[in-house]
Design an enzyme around this catalytic site. Structure first.
Site: not given
Length: 213
Positions: A177, A198-200
């Protein structure tokens, strides 16, 4: 981890994860070494009333000066073996994926790092994952960020990583990521706090004008 790799587990290992247990055992052993028994003072006056079960008895046994060493030995051994069944099951499950020989050649510390990641956040690795939106690596505010991260303690870096990603460690050689650093433009950036998604794996970073901000 030591039990997974068949390394010897000691009382010091237990004390690392259960501070109160380590302190309690040390206190009992120190008392036994001081010779307080000669003062005819009951052990229970010093540590309170303690009991333990014997396999060949249907009742509990009060810990006294006479059996205190036996109590300590049994207690430590019980704690060392209390998770044996669960860890054996975990190892059998891991052996469905990894050859059993792996557990014979890797150390417990290396196995922990490979599964859980490094105990510290590698700032250079994090910087290699970075992608900038509305700023560049050469922006002063971005430079302040990397300087601050390098000055953090390992624990502070782990908390920062949890803030931006929801995880406190990065796997070794992680590259799945991108760490997205997005420009945040509040009216007064030096009084603003960074934000995260946080998800990204995203940090929203104000354009600070000085390192102290």
């Amino acid at each position: 981890w030591k039990q997974l790799t068949s390394e010897e587990v000691t009382i010091d290992d237990l004390a690392d994860i259960d501070v109160y247990f380590g302190q309690f055992i040390s206190m009992i052993r120190d008392i036994l070494k001081t010779g307080s028994q000669s003062a005819n003072q009951p052990l229970s006056d010093l540590v309170g009333e303690l009991y333990f079960d014997c396999l060949l008895s249907d009742s509990t046994t009060l810990v006294t000066w006479e059996n205190a060493e036996e109590f300590v030995e049994l207690y430590v051994n019980a704690r060392l073996e209390e998770s044996r069944a669960q860890l054996d099951a975990l190892r059998r499950g891991m052996c469905e994926i990894l050859p059993e020989s792996v557990f014979l050649v890797v150390s417990s510390s290396d196995l922990a790092r490979r599964i859980c990641g490094e105990p510290d956040v590698d700032v250079d690795q994090l910087e290699r994952l970075a992608n900038y939106d509305g700023m560049s690596r050469n922006s002063p505010a971005v430079e302040f960020l990397w300087i601050a991260l390098r000055e953090f303690t390992p624990a502070e870096r782990c908390r920062f990583l949890r803030f931006v990603s929801g995880r406190s460690k990065l796997p070794r050689n992680y590259s799945e990521r991108t760490f997205n650093i997005v420009r945040l433009e509040p009216p007064n950036p030096d009084n603003a706090l960074p934000m995260a998604a946080t998800c990204f794996f995203q940090l929203k970073w104000p354009m600070y004008t000085n390192q102290n901000s």
